[in-house]
Design an enzyme around this catalytic site. Sequence first.
Site, mmCIF file in Angstrom:
data_model
loop_
_atom_site.group_PDB
_atom_site.id
_atom_site.type_symbol
_atom_site.label_atom_id
_atom_site.label_comp_id
_atom_site.label_asym_id
_atom_site.label_seq_id
_atom_site.Cartn_x
_atom_site.Cartn_y
_atom_site.Cartn_z
ATOM 1 C CD GLU A 146 -2.642 1.359 2.527
ATOM 2 O OE1 GLU A 146 -3.521 2.245 2.576
ATOM 3 O OE2 GLU A 146 -2.402 0.578 3.465
ATOM 4 C CD GLU A 152 -0.010 8.154 6.691
ATOM 5 O OE1 GLU A 152 -0.158 6.919 6.776
ATOM 6 O OE2 GLU A 152 -0.957 8.935 6.485
ATOM 7 C CB THR A 180 -9.029 7.386 -2.710
ATOM 8 O OG1 THR A 180 -9.771 7.216 -1.489
ATOM 9 C CG2 THR A 180 -9.477 6.330 -3.705
ATOM 10 C CG HIS A 182 -2.184 7.216 1.588
ATOM 11 N ND1 HIS A 182 -1.672 7.951 2.640
ATOM 12 C CD2 HIS A 182 -2.789 6.131 2.152
ATOM 13 C CE1 HIS A 182 -1.939 7.343 3.780
ATOM 14 N NE2 HIS A 182 -2.618 6.245 3.514
ATOM 15 N NE ARG A 211 -6.841 8.403 6.825
ATOM 16 C CZ ARG A 211 -6.502 7.412 6.007
ATOM 17 N NH1 ARG A 211 -7.433 6.726 5.392
ATOM 18 N NH2 ARG A 211 -5.232 7.129 5.792
ATOM 19 C CD GLU A 240 -7.620 3.029 5.826
ATOM 20 O OE1 GLU A 240 -6.815 2.323 6.432
ATOM 21 O OE2 GLU A 240 -7.302 3.798 4.893
#
Length: 282
Positions: A146, A152, A180, A182, A211, A240
Amino acid sequence: MKLGIHAYAWCSQWSNETLGLIDRVKGLGLDFIEIPLMTLDAFDAAAVKRRLEDAGLDAVTSTVLLRGTDITSADPAVRAAGIAYLKECVRATAAIGKANLSGVVYSQHVKETNARPTEQEWGWAAEGLREAAVYAQAYGVQIGLEPVNRYESNLVNTCGQAIALKDMIGEPNIKIHLDTYHMNIEEKSFYEATKAAGSDLIHYHICENDRGIPGTGLVDWDAIFRALSEIGYAGYAALESFVDVTDNMNTWVWRQLAPSGDALVEEGVRFIRGKMAEYGLA
């Protein structure tokens, strides 16, 4: 396409106390639940498998590497611990009768660094994941890489970089997992990145740019679903969104992103189901 949701939409840590989420997800008419493996000491595989079977619900698993399990660490003991952790995650995934494990599995999530990754770090990532992938083949498990944003990880930020690492590893069960949230930061095009993943795409995190509830922000959903339709995507796609901060990984949820977790799920599912129908993915 299979539509599901990450357990973190309702909880900050998975344990037997959260097994009821399996029935909750089934009741929402979703196809699967994404179960985090961040706290393996609290992961009761037998109980999870039994509950999934009773509910008739599918599942995938995900995780991230932390400081003590960074397979790109200069410390051989830390790299070894990371490989051992990935193997433990493979066993946990297989133990619940499932085959998809993905996440930030190539280096430490939120690594403290002020430098670009070295060729040595890329090599260590490929070496560690190659060993984990070969091990996972005996369990019928595939591992999804991922890409996450620059804040991050300094290693894999784009689909192109994930594909490059996959090619370095050279094992058939290494796949791609896009997100999506990121992609909104790192990719030039949602469409081109999704198309590039192609048949290697096994998981897709459906997130708005903040988010929050999908469809209420800046993400180009039409570009995404056009690409998914063109590659004939039949894999997993999970909403998510995190409802809280956790003590096992960084989520950075400092404000209320939706009226409630239930509202986020209900409105998000309605929007995504609509896009699936519009693009022939229902």
